[in-house]
Write a protein that holds these residues in place. Sequence first.
Motif, PDB file in Angstrom:
ATOM      1  N   VAL A  92      -2.119   6.982  -6.593  1.00  0.00           N
ATOM      2  CA  VAL A  92      -2.022   6.267  -5.318  1.00  0.00           C
ATOM      3  C   VAL A  92      -0.634   5.657  -5.196  1.00  0.00           C
ATOM      4  O   VAL A  92      -0.200   4.901  -6.072  1.00  0.00           O
ATOM      5  CB  VAL A  92      -3.095   5.177  -5.194  1.00  0.00           C
TER       6      VAL A  92
ATOM      7  N   GLY B  73      -0.471  -4.964   6.101  1.00  0.00           N
ATOM      8  CA  GLY B  73      -1.744  -4.997   5.399  1.00  0.00           C
ATOM      9  C   GLY B  73      -2.575  -6.227   5.701  1.00  0.00           C
ATOM     10  O   GLY B  73      -2.068  -7.300   6.043  1.00  0.00           O
TER      11      GLY B  73
ATOM     12  N   CYS C 269      -7.448   5.067   0.027  1.00  0.00           N
ATOM     13  CA  CYS C 269      -6.902   5.902  -1.047  1.00  0.00           C
ATOM     14  C   CYS C 269      -7.613   5.651  -2.368  1.00  0.00           C
ATOM     15  O   CYS C 269      -8.016   6.591  -3.067  1.00  0.00           O
ATOM     16  CB  CYS C 269      -5.405   5.632  -1.216  1.00  0.00           C
ATOM     17  N   ARG C 270      -7.756   4.393  -2.721  1.00  0.00           N
ATOM     18  CA  ARG C 270      -8.295   4.074  -4.048  1.00  0.00           C
ATOM     19  C   ARG C 270      -9.775   4.427  -4.166  1.00  0.00           C
ATOM     20  O   ARG C 270     -10.205   4.993  -5.177  1.00  0.00           O
ATOM     21  CB  ARG C 270      -8.035   2.597  -4.374  1.00  0.00           C
TER      22      ARG C 270
ATOM     23  N   ASN D   9       0.933  -2.140   1.890  1.00  0.00           N
ATOM     24  CA  ASN D   9       0.914  -2.804   0.594  1.00  0.00           C
ATOM     25  C   ASN D   9      -0.487  -2.797  -0.014  1.00  0.00           C
ATOM     26  O   ASN D   9      -1.480  -2.603   0.696  1.00  0.00           O
ATOM     27  CB  ASN D   9       1.397  -4.247   0.746  1.00  0.00           C
ATOM     28  N   PRO D  10      -0.611  -3.020  -1.316  1.00  0.00           N
ATOM     29  CA  PRO D  10      -1.934  -3.107  -1.933  1.00  0.00           C
ATOM     30  C   PRO D  10      -2.788  -4.188  -1.276  1.00  0.00           C
ATOM     31  O   PRO D  10      -2.282  -5.231  -0.874  1.00  0.00           O
ATOM     32  CB  PRO D  10      -1.614  -3.469  -3.388  1.00  0.00           C
TER      33      PRO D  10
ATOM     34  N   ASN E 251       1.746   3.328  -2.792  1.00  0.00           N
ATOM     35  CA  ASN E 251       1.851   2.422  -1.647  1.00  0.00           C
ATOM     36  C   ASN E 251       3.225   2.578  -1.005  1.00  0.00           C
ATOM     37  O   ASN E 251       4.247   2.409  -1.671  1.00  0.00           O
ATOM     38  CB  ASN E 251       1.635   0.976  -2.082  1.00  0.00           C
TER      39      ASN E 251
ATOM     40  N   ALA F 113      -0.907   5.504   0.494  1.00  0.00           N
ATOM     41  CA  ALA F 113      -1.445   4.415   1.299  1.00  0.00           C
ATOM     42  C   ALA F 113      -0.269   3.794   2.043  1.00  0.00           C
ATOM     43  O   ALA F 113       0.602   3.200   1.408  1.00  0.00           O
ATOM     44  CB  ALA F 113      -2.125   3.375   0.415  1.00  0.00           C
TER      45      ALA F 113
ATOM     46  N   ASP G  70      -4.958   1.138   1.669  1.00  0.00           N
ATOM     47  CA  ASP G  70      -4.997   1.092   0.214  1.00  0.00           C
ATOM     48  C   ASP G  70      -6.433   1.288  -0.285  1.00  0.00           C
ATOM     49  O   ASP G  70      -6.683   2.040  -1.229  1.00  0.00           O
ATOM     50  CB  ASP G  70      -4.440  -0.256  -0.258  1.00  0.00           C
TER      51      ASP G  70
END
Length: 322
Positions: free
Chosen positions: A61, A187, A42-43, A33-34, A63, A30, A39
Amino acid sequence: MTKRLFKALMTGAVVGLGAVSTASAAECIAPANPGGGWDFTCRQIGKIMYDIGAIDKPMQVTNMAGAGGGLAFGHVVAERGDDTDLIVAASSATSTRLAQNAYAGMTADQVRFVGAIGADPGVIVVAADSPYESLNDLVDAIKAAPGELAFAGGSAVGGFDHLKPLMILQRAGVTDVQAVKYIGVDGGADAITQTVGGFTAAMSGDMSEVVGFLKSGDVRAIAVLTDERVPGFDDIPTAKEQGIDVVAVNWRGLYVPKDISDADFDMWADRLQQVADSDEWAEAMTANGLAPFTKVGGDFQSYVDGVVAEIRELSKEIGVIQ
């Protein structure tokens, strides 16, 4: 391994309870950032691939924020060009950056775009206590003082989140859109923080990035950039309803390294198609405000090439690039 890469890998997370990273486990990078859209891609896709049996181990995953996705793109091109276990989250923001030559001369044909399985509607949000009740309220304030109000977004300057408000303002009659300030962060979650904190007047992003903040009451959405209102979010008016003819959706998909075999490319395309066809993905789209948008396999690269050409011309038209 460089210190920067080691740090990025150490921020990675593994999807699934009790998962253990192994050399043979698939990985999704990703490039942010989360908490942002990449993100989420991907998750969600990684989790569903595992849940429906498309892969036999939980997806790792990682980042890898930086340069609006450029750090991850360069990492894949330079160091992992034949890694068959790697996929990377991509979106309209990716094609925008490539169109604007923002990845240090790298081009879309240096990877293989394997598919997209959802479109994330563009959205403009303001803080819950913002004085702007509608998109036109915000536009009028910017017309009155173009250089005083700013937008935040999860893409870099000149990226897709930057283009959205410029398109809105241009079509609303603002002649000097370059005077409008924009703060690009890594993000959507960081962009919302800028807006909630009062550092910017509004956030330009995608529906999946703001759903949690809408539900918590931290922000209000004053426009969704689709032809029609998004099911499940029917209280959010479109920009078109408010007299500003802008539609901007962000496809959510993946690319893979260029030098993997056709068989491995087809394998990832099949896995992605299984996710697209699953009830789990339908539920995830509904829960996160995504619209159906499925282009998987060999024709998706051609689609991306067309998008890159279109965005390049748009960027020239509004003065982002020469």
